[in-house]
Design a protein around this motif. Structure first.
Motif, short mmCIF file in Angstrom:
data_model
loop_
_atom_site.label_atom_id
_atom_site.label_comp_id
_atom_site.label_asym_id
_atom_site.label_seq_id
_atom_site.Cartn_x
_atom_site.Cartn_y
_atom_site.Cartn_z
N LYS A 126 2.67 3.12 -1.92
CA LYS A 126 2.69 4.47 -2.46
C LYS A 126 3.24 4.42 -3.88
O LYS A 126 4.01 3.51 -4.23
CB LYS A 126 3.56 5.39 -1.60
N THR A 127 2.86 5.40 -4.68
CA THR A 127 3.37 5.49 -6.04
C THR A 127 4.16 6.78 -6.19
O THR A 127 3.64 7.87 -5.95
CB THR A 127 2.22 5.48 -7.07
N VAL A 164 5.68 1.93 -8.13
CA VAL A 164 4.75 1.46 -7.10
C VAL A 164 5.56 0.71 -6.05
O VAL A 164 6.12 -0.36 -6.32
CB VAL A 164 3.66 0.55 -7.71
N ILE A 165 5.63 1.28 -4.86
CA ILE A 165 6.48 0.73 -3.79
C ILE A 165 5.59 0.18 -2.68
O ILE A 165 4.72 0.88 -2.16
CB ILE A 165 7.42 1.80 -3.23
N SER A 166 5.81 -1.09 -2.33
CA SER A 166 4.95 -1.77 -1.36
C SER A 166 5.78 -2.54 -0.34
O SER A 166 6.85 -3.07 -0.65
CB SER A 166 4.01 -2.75 -2.06
N ASN A 167 5.25 -2.60 0.88
CA ASN A 167 5.82 -3.46 1.91
C ASN A 167 5.09 -4.80 1.79
O ASN A 167 3.99 -4.97 2.30
CB ASN A 167 5.60 -2.84 3.29
N THR A 168 5.71 -5.74 1.08
CA THR A 168 5.01 -6.97 0.71
C THR A 168 5.16 -8.12 1.70
O THR A 168 4.32 -9.01 1.74
CB THR A 168 5.50 -7.45 -0.67
N LYS A 221 -2.32 3.10 -5.82
CA LYS A 221 -1.62 2.40 -6.90
C LYS A 221 -2.08 2.93 -8.24
O LYS A 221 -3.23 3.30 -8.41
CB LYS A 221 -1.88 0.88 -6.82
N ARG A 222 -1.15 2.90 -9.20
CA ARG A 222 -1.49 3.31 -10.55
C ARG A 222 -1.50 2.09 -11.45
O ARG A 222 -0.60 1.30 -11.41
CB ARG A 222 -0.48 4.32 -11.10
#
Length: 224
Positions: A37-38, A54-58, A223-224
């Motif tokens: 999500k951004t 930009v937040i991700s579960n990597t 994503k941006r």
């Protein structure tokens, strides 16, 4: 004696209230960021100043946050591990400071205290960065400040506020005038974590008197 007993009772009451708060629900839940999500933040005083997080579960319980400016240039990148015990910073690097591009500046961590879900504990990390060919010792001390409510998109959210004290000290035997960049070094940040969202607002107070406040205005699913 009565005043003393009252203070003790008030202190015990505050501790009890803190223990009852499920602070983990105010932080980022990795499962909510797959896909990523951004978060769009905007300055309170300058509507043209915008940040995109930009937040991700990597990786399993790992959260990666990439912060970008209004034109999409990456400012910094942070990785942290979320567990039942708390959040631990794994890595941090700076790519853009102000309007100046720098080479990737990595924070080399020495001490990585867990940011636990216990509001009565203080979390500290420290390390060293290389910025513009100068080595700096950096530390952050985080403590619980208060609980409040914040409105976002027509809904009221319970919010926990933390006080973060950032301190930068130049490593000895280097010729550099720290006062030239007071808007970057040594500041206090108030981080507002809203339940089910994460950071909904942050305020930075710098040594030179400057105050910078950013607040969440939109959550984007792409994503941006």
């Amino acid at each position: 004696m009565i005043v003393s007993n009252y203070r003790i009772l008030l202190f015990l009451l505050l501790i009890s209230c803190s223990k009852e708060i499920d602070s983990r629900s105010f932080y980022y839940n990795p499962t909510n960021f797959k896909p990523s999500k951004t978060y769009k933040y905007q300055s309170v005083t300058d509507s043209l100043k915008v940040e995109y997080w930009v937040i991700s579960n990597t990786d399993k319980n790992e959260i990666t946050t990439i912060r970008k400016n209004e034109v999409g240039k990456q400012i910094d990148k942070m990785k942290e591990d979320i567990s039942i015990d708390g959040s631990k910073l794994k890595s941090y690097s700076i790519l853009l400071v102000g309007d100046d591009w720098t080479k990737a500046t990595k924070l080399f961590l020495n001490k990585k205290n867990l940011f636990t879900w216990n509001l009565n504990e203080v979390a500290i990390y420290d390390g060293q960065i290389l910025f513009n060919s100068v080595y700096w010792n950096v530390s952050r001390k985080r403590s619980f400040y208060k609980k409040m409510k914040i409105e976002f998109n027509g809904r009221i959210y319970e919010t926990l506020v933390f006080k973060d004290i950032y301190d930068y000290n130049i490593v000895e035997n280097q010729n550099y005038n720290k006062s030239k960049e007071l808007d970057f070094f040594d500041f206090i940040q108030y981080s507002y974590f809203s339940q089910g969202i994460g950071i909904i607002r942050y305020e930075r107070e710098f040594e030179n008197g400057k105050i910078d406040t950013m607040h969440l205005v939109e959550i984007l699913l792409k994503k941006r």
